[in-house]
Design a protein around this motif. Structure first.
Motif: not given
Length: 219
Positions: A156-169
């Motif tokens: 998945i082409p996301l940074t750790p922070r972006e993955l964190e935001v995606l999980r919260l979404i």
């Protein structure tokens, strides 16, 4: 002056439809382009009237709101129309199917007028409208149906922070709730959301939620 947002109202219950039309037409930035009582009529009228947003009921005669949404906003539609589904809470499975069909969001029929108007304006801008609490229940309940049979991607082409935001979404949090959870500004959250959608090639927040479940990022 900018042109008003043109809205097509589709509901088979005349009293509800009349109420929606009255509320929408009273706003200076909104305009009722048309109204109808079944999904097929909504598809036909949308083709002629080219509304910005269709406010769509789910259970209707001739063609239900889910199939109408698929024809108006589904994958492969040449000129998709933004659809805001308005339904009752006990029809949450239908709402799930409507979101899969391409709806940009949903509201409950007992929502106050101000929330309906906000929803129309939000969807018209291209953003998705998801009630956080209902989203948690809705997507959580149908998570097993969202996940594909094959193994999820691990690149998945996301940074750790972006993955964190995606999980919260995927957990159904709004931008303000994500900002509070991560102790960042709402503007920063918006930037993260935009990057996530762009990197993953997703249309809106609804697709981001489904993606997260498909990839096993949320449970």
């Amino acid at each position: 002056m900018t042109a008003p947002i043109r809205v097509l109202v589709c509901d088979d219950q005349v009293l509800i439809r009349t109420g929606l039309v009255t509320i929408i037409d009273a706003q200076p930035d909104l305009e009722v382009a048309g109204e109808c009582g079944d999904g097929q009529a909504a598809v036909d009228l949308a083709g002629r009237l080219r509304p910005d947003v269709v406010v769509m009921d789910v259970r209707m005669p001739v063609l239900d709101g889910i199939e109408a949404t698929r024809l108006l906003a589904g994958a492969g539609v040449p000129h998709p129309v933004k659809v805001l589904v308005v339904t009752t809470f006990n029809l949450d499975e239908y709402v799930y199917e409507a979101l899969r069909a391409g709806a940009s969001g949903f509201l409950l029929k007992d929502a106050p007028p101000a929330q309906l108007l906000h929803g129309i304006r939000t969807v018209a801008t291209g953003a998705a409208l998801l009630d956080p609490e209902v989203t948690r229940k809705l997507v959580g309940r149908y998570a097993t149906r969202i996940r594909p049979a094959e193994d999820p991607r691990h690149d998945i082409p996301l940074t750790p922070r972006e993955l964190e935001v995606l999980r919260l979404i995927a957990d159904g949090l709004s931008n303000s709730e994500i900002a509070a959870a991560l102790v960042i500004s709402q503007e920063t959250v918006k930037t993260f959301v935009s990057r996530i959608l762009a990197k993953l090639g997703l249309r809106d927040r609804v697709q981001a939620v489904v993606y997260a479940y498909r990839q096993g990022l949320a449970t």
